[in-house]
Design an enzyme around this catalytic site. Sequence first.
Site, PDB file in Angstrom:
ATOM      1  N   SER A   1     -15.408 -35.222  14.079  1.00 60.84           N
ATOM      2  CA  SER A   1     -15.791 -34.831  15.430  1.00 60.84           C
ATOM      3  C   SER A   1     -14.643 -34.973  16.417  1.00 60.84           C
ATOM      4  O   SER A   1     -14.595 -34.258  17.424  1.00 60.84           O
ATOM      5  CB  SER A   1     -16.991 -35.668  15.895  1.00 60.84           C
ATOM      6  OG  SER A   1     -16.733 -37.059  15.741  1.00 60.84           O
TER       7      SER A   1
ATOM      8  N   ASN B   1      -1.909 -10.418  14.485  1.00 61.58           N
ATOM      9  CA  ASN B   1      -1.030 -11.130  15.415  1.00 61.58           C
ATOM     10  C   ASN B   1      -0.457 -10.207  16.487  1.00 61.58           C
ATOM     11  O   ASN B   1       0.371 -10.626  17.294  1.00 61.58           O
ATOM     12  CB  ASN B   1       0.106 -11.843  14.665  1.00 61.58           C
ATOM     13  CG  ASN B   1       1.050 -10.887  13.967  1.00 61.58           C
ATOM     14  OD1 ASN B   1       0.892  -9.664  14.041  1.00 61.58           O
ATOM     15  ND2 ASN B   1       2.038 -11.434  13.274  1.00 61.58           N
TER      16      ASN B   1
END
Length: 549
Positions: free
Chosen positions: A229, A199
């Site tokens: 999807s 991070n």
Amino acid sequence: MPNTAGLQREVIEELMPWALCDAQPICLLCDISSAGNPIPSFCLFEGCVLVVSVIEQLAQWHNSTVKAAMERLCSYIPEKLQGFCYILAELYGPHIAELIDREMNADVVCHSLKLCKQDPGQPLCHLYSPPKVSWFPPFFQSYRLSAAVTMAILSVCFPGFQTLRGYHWRGRDCDDRNNTVYPGRRPDNWDEERDSNCNGIWGVDPKDGIPYEKKFCADSQGVVLLGDSAGAHFHIPPEWMTVSQMSAKSFANLPMAFTNELDWPQFSEITGFLNSTIGGWTDSLYLRLRSRNRCNHRDLQNISKNGGSSGNLPRLLKSLARNQLLDNPAIVIYATIGNDVCNGNNDTLAYMTTPKEMLSNVMQALRYLDTRLPNGSHVILTGLVDGRFLWDNLHDRYHPLGQLNRDITYSQLYSFLDCLQVSPCMGWMTPNETLRNLTSERALQLSNVLKEIARSEKFANFDIFYMDFPLRQSKMGGEPWQLIEPVDGFHPSQVNPTPGDGWEEAGMGSAPQGPGLGHCPPVLCSEELPCSPDPALGQQHKRDVELLE
């Protein structure tokens, strides 16, 4: 006729040596389980009609010959694929040009190539209005596309790193050589000496001797999407089918799109993290969570697939990367919003998931999550969409392929896919209002199952919430049809508004706050700016954070 079996391989080896894959190929027009399996004729026919339509319209728009239109189309696609395109144009262009010059439409051209098997008693599938019947017999039997070249067309694989389920789908790793370094883990020794969770935050504040991770990142948590999807953000650029907008720039992202399975998770409404290049904007739950707490940088996973449903999601869950002992908690969005009621079968109602099956499938997934998610995680169950929205807002509008000549509506497209038995949702993409209502009724029943699970079930390592699928018009204005993908006429589009702060809508309250843009420790950095504990870098943070991926 040349030896196409040898020719196609020579062409690929010369122009695209990386395209010959031993593993499952990523095909250009439809999913094929392996290179050795027979190619579904409906897949080839559907793709052929689209390509021939574009060629015909390019000739019309630029007032050119069909041959010149083919060459123009080949010049648009990325350079590594152009040679292959020109070979196909040379082999099959004369036949295609002959039929188009005789005013035959794309349906007739592709039927003449025998790309679609017509079973006895079945209708002749067509996207356009049929031409004079007298034209069919001489051309319908005239030509056949060789299986060898067909395989060459469909077995093209593309390289990539951000794609092929890479960092477009999961937070980018920052040390591939060390499997103990990855996004989402709890910091190793508070990352006093290295960035173990990618991070960009490590080191010790010289003012008080407290590690930056300990000072700012104690409440870090990631975002995980389990979906279909829609969650993966399926999208076919309309510029690929709109000749007035077509250019080399339109196709520049074609290799990336195919290696991402025509999904764009990097722009999706749950895990999107890059500025959209396909219209609209990116405003995802991940970005909102990261803006509340920059320590959550890169902690995202999009575990979605085209065709994802409650039935196959438990298998997908095996790819979840979360260590219950070593990693931070996560917010998990469970969002299979349509495929439990959507299928391409003629008897579509019989193939829909039942409430009993839905309960079993979802509970199986949740029990598995309880063995993988760190304590303190959250799960949000998202209800199914009411797909009547599709027909109500699109059926009489022109599809991108029909805008030039105003000859193809979404109603025609739906009927074409229905005839080929490849409709992504027979129950909603139909003029049959009764069937659309029955499909929505089943979707509501399944949503109620999810709602009841969230109300009554308890788990050891996460709490659970429910929220309706947030398909709604943007407060910024616009038309309802703009919320739907223009090419497939089925998926949510990029301009579909983000479901706000999902944790708040689901009744979770506010996500934990952390260091915002102006309060980042001086080691937060990007690839362009190597990590360093030098406090002098603090003035560059605002610019650098915008570069973070």
